[in-house]
Design a protein around this motif. Sequence first.
Motif, mmCIF file in Angstrom:
data_model
loop_
_atom_site.group_PDB
_atom_site.id
_atom_site.type_symbol
_atom_site.label_atom_id
_atom_site.label_comp_id
_atom_site.label_asym_id
_atom_site.label_seq_id
_atom_site.Cartn_x
_atom_site.Cartn_y
_atom_site.Cartn_z
ATOM 1 N N GLY A 274 0.780 -1.225 0.000
ATOM 2 C CA GLY A 274 0.000 0.000 0.000
ATOM 3 C C GLY A 274 0.811 1.275 0.000
ATOM 4 N N ASP A 275 2.061 1.216 -0.412
ATOM 5 C CA ASP A 275 2.905 2.410 -0.447
ATOM 6 C C ASP A 275 3.919 2.249 -1.582
ATOM 7 N N ASN A 276 3.638 2.865 -2.708
ATOM 8 C CA ASN A 276 4.523 2.725 -3.863
ATOM 9 C C ASN A 276 5.915 3.284 -3.610
ATOM 10 N N ARG A 277 6.021 4.201 -2.652
ATOM 11 C CA ARG A 277 7.338 4.764 -2.344
ATOM 12 C C ARG A 277 8.292 3.693 -1.818
ATOM 13 N N GLN A 278 7.750 2.715 -1.106
ATOM 14 C CA GLN A 278 8.587 1.630 -0.602
ATOM 15 C C GLN A 278 9.151 0.799 -1.758
ATOM 16 N N GLY A 279 8.341 0.604 -2.786
ATOM 17 C CA GLY A 279 8.812 -0.118 -3.964
ATOM 18 C C GLY A 279 9.897 0.649 -4.686
ATOM 19 N N TYR A 280 9.719 1.959 -4.813
ATOM 20 C CA TYR A 280 10.744 2.773 -5.463
ATOM 21 C C TYR A 280 12.056 2.730 -4.672
ATOM 22 N N ALA A 281 11.966 2.718 -3.352
ATOM 23 C CA ALA A 281 13.174 2.674 -2.525
ATOM 24 C C ALA A 281 13.942 1.376 -2.743
ATOM 25 N N ILE A 282 13.225 0.246 -2.754
ATOM 26 C CA ILE A 282 13.889 -1.044 -2.987
ATOM 27 C C ILE A 282 14.486 -1.090 -4.381
ATOM 28 N N ALA A 283 13.741 -0.600 -5.371
ATOM 29 C CA ALA A 283 14.269 -0.572 -6.739
ATOM 30 C C ALA A 283 15.503 0.321 -6.832
ATOM 31 N N ALA A 284 15.503 1.445 -6.096
ATOM 32 C CA ALA A 284 16.652 2.353 -6.114
ATOM 33 C C ALA A 284 17.883 1.700 -5.502
ATOM 34 N N ILE A 285 17.688 0.904 -4.448
ATOM 35 C CA ILE A 285 18.811 0.185 -3.838
ATOM 36 C C ILE A 285 19.410 -0.796 -4.841
ATOM 37 N N MET A 286 18.533 -1.575 -5.457
ATOM 38 C CA MET A 286 18.988 -2.537 -6.466
ATOM 39 C C MET A 286 19.718 -1.833 -7.605
ATOM 40 N N ALA A 287 19.117 -0.749 -8.107
ATOM 41 C CA ALA A 287 19.689 -0.049 -9.249
ATOM 42 C C ALA A 287 21.033 0.579 -8.912
ATOM 43 N N THR A 288 21.159 1.126 -7.721
ATOM 44 C CA THR A 288 22.421 1.747 -7.318
ATOM 45 C C THR A 288 23.561 0.744 -7.341
ATOM 46 N N ILE A 289 23.334 -0.400 -6.713
ATOM 47 C CA ILE A 289 24.370 -1.437 -6.680
ATOM 48 C C ILE A 289 24.660 -1.947 -8.087
ATOM 49 N N ALA A 290 23.596 -2.159 -8.870
ATOM 50 C CA ALA A 290 23.762 -2.722 -10.216
ATOM 51 C C ALA A 290 24.532 -1.779 -11.130
ATOM 52 N N VAL A 291 24.171 -0.497 -11.133
ATOM 53 C CA VAL A 291 24.839 0.459 -12.014
ATOM 54 C C VAL A 291 26.309 0.604 -11.655
ATOM 55 N N VAL A 292 26.596 0.685 -10.353
ATOM 56 C CA VAL A 292 27.998 0.782 -9.923
ATOM 57 C C VAL A 292 28.768 -0.458 -10.350
ATOM 58 N N SER A 293 28.169 -1.633 -10.163
ATOM 59 C CA SER A 293 28.849 -2.874 -10.532
ATOM 60 C C SER A 293 29.130 -2.935 -12.024
#
Length: 553
Positions: A274-293
């Motif tokens: 019930g909170d799309n912001r939580q989904g964006y936060a998890i996606a941002a964590i994944m994306a940050t690690i992935a892009v750096v890698s």
Amino acid sequence: MSPTVAGIVFIGSLVLALAVTYRPLGDYMYRVYTGTKHSRAERVIYRLVGVRPEAEQRWSVYARSVLAFSGVSVLFLYGLQRLQDKLFLSLGMPPVTDHIAWNTAVSFVTNTNWQAYSGESTMGHLVQMAGLAVQNFVSAAVGMAVAIALVRGFARRQSEELGNFWVDLVRGTVRILLPIAFVGALVLVAGGLVQNFAAPHEVATLTGGTQAITGGPVASQEIIKELGTNGGGFYNANSAHPFENATSWTNWVEIFAILLIPFALPRTFGRMVGDNRQGYAIAAIMATIAVVSVCVLTGLELAHHGTVPQAVGASLEGKETRFGVANSATFGAATTLTSTGAVNSFHDSYTALGGMITMFNMMLGEVAPGGVGSGLYGMLVLAVITVFVAGLMVGRTPEYLGKKIGSREIKLASMYFLVTPVLVLVGTALAMGSAEQRSSMLNSGPHGLSEVLYAFTSASNNNGSAFGGLTVNTPWYDTALGLCMAFGRFLPIVFVLALAGSLARQAPVPASAGTLPTHRPQFVGMVVGVTIILVALTFLPALALGPLAEGIR
């Protein structure tokens, strides 16, 4: 266009495509797992297996269902391999040996797809299709089901039920994986991949010599393995083989398929809690690690660190010349950041520090974005650990999504995190402590250690890719790596489901002034930091003896 610019365009287009599909695919999967209606085909399946789709399960029943389904799948796949010479479409191949059959059965059921054999010369079409390809679907659907069960644990209040495993399994397979795989297979066939029932070893004399002209049902299996983030290929050369990866644009499609579902699942998570912001936060964590890698690995390979690569001006050894260094490095990062294992280049030939990045990606726990389902539940466990650490800093009982993280929850999260390091380090130590097992290494010194460390890291994290250079087709390695795959898959699943059950039973805790906001950039940075620090503290000594020692000498 220079290789650097081409690499930037390649990576940028992938990021854009994933961003475009994040919302529609995530919303679609949300509707799949929260809908109340069952299709006619699904009801037929439920009747065949004797399941009441309306009946929900406690976490312990859900876990038993996962283990029972997976156990039966291992036995079926093992038997199929051992009896293949007595079945049709065997192509005249003999039964698979017992230790390879065990290793392969566990590998595909655990969504690892580690292959200690050459597929085109070991298994006929029936085993490839009815055994391996089927597990590419259902093992991925199992991971998605477990992730959804954990999300329900966060979303539900004072409940003992997490849903029905059999419903989640069937819906994930029928409504998500099958439709996307069908479209993806057509795209790959259009790109030049082979789809027929001819024997892979059939040849014809063509202009320029004798060349393979047939390939079996490759296109469908290729998109299935990428979409389900599985690594098993029809050919031993995997995605470097032109029948499995024909052109530069099919290379892009396969990387996109690897990342598609894992990166969209955070949207499903946000919708369910019930909170799309939580989904964006998890996606941002994944994306940050992935892009750096991806950037670090690509940079290391383009910089061609090392005496020999510097002398020749490039680190092209082990790379497929059709794709080049940048696209090969991007594929290598994507495949080790997820539970994929598909490869289009030889990781053993990467620079020492580049090879270390592929290992480090897996050591993160396959969470950026990780496997289909397993990446999401792994990241949520790390989020739980992070809020607990933050709670200790300010002296408050930690909370996440309105649920208190008490002693039971943090114990389960800690045991989840400790499983794979124990398997990796103990397995590597046993192999390096035996002269007989050390004889399987192609190289000595730090690089030889890296080969063994990579194998156990890949197996324990259910990745399936191979560093190469290590002869693992032996009874000891097949047995040891099979055990690592089994324990590395099912122990974490049990801990995740127990955590989900504990969270679902709780009453909601109102947010207060001291509640840590878990949707802001501050939390994203904290989770990224905790993830990297935990991995560094655990694996740095082993990495220092292997790729780091090789890279600085």
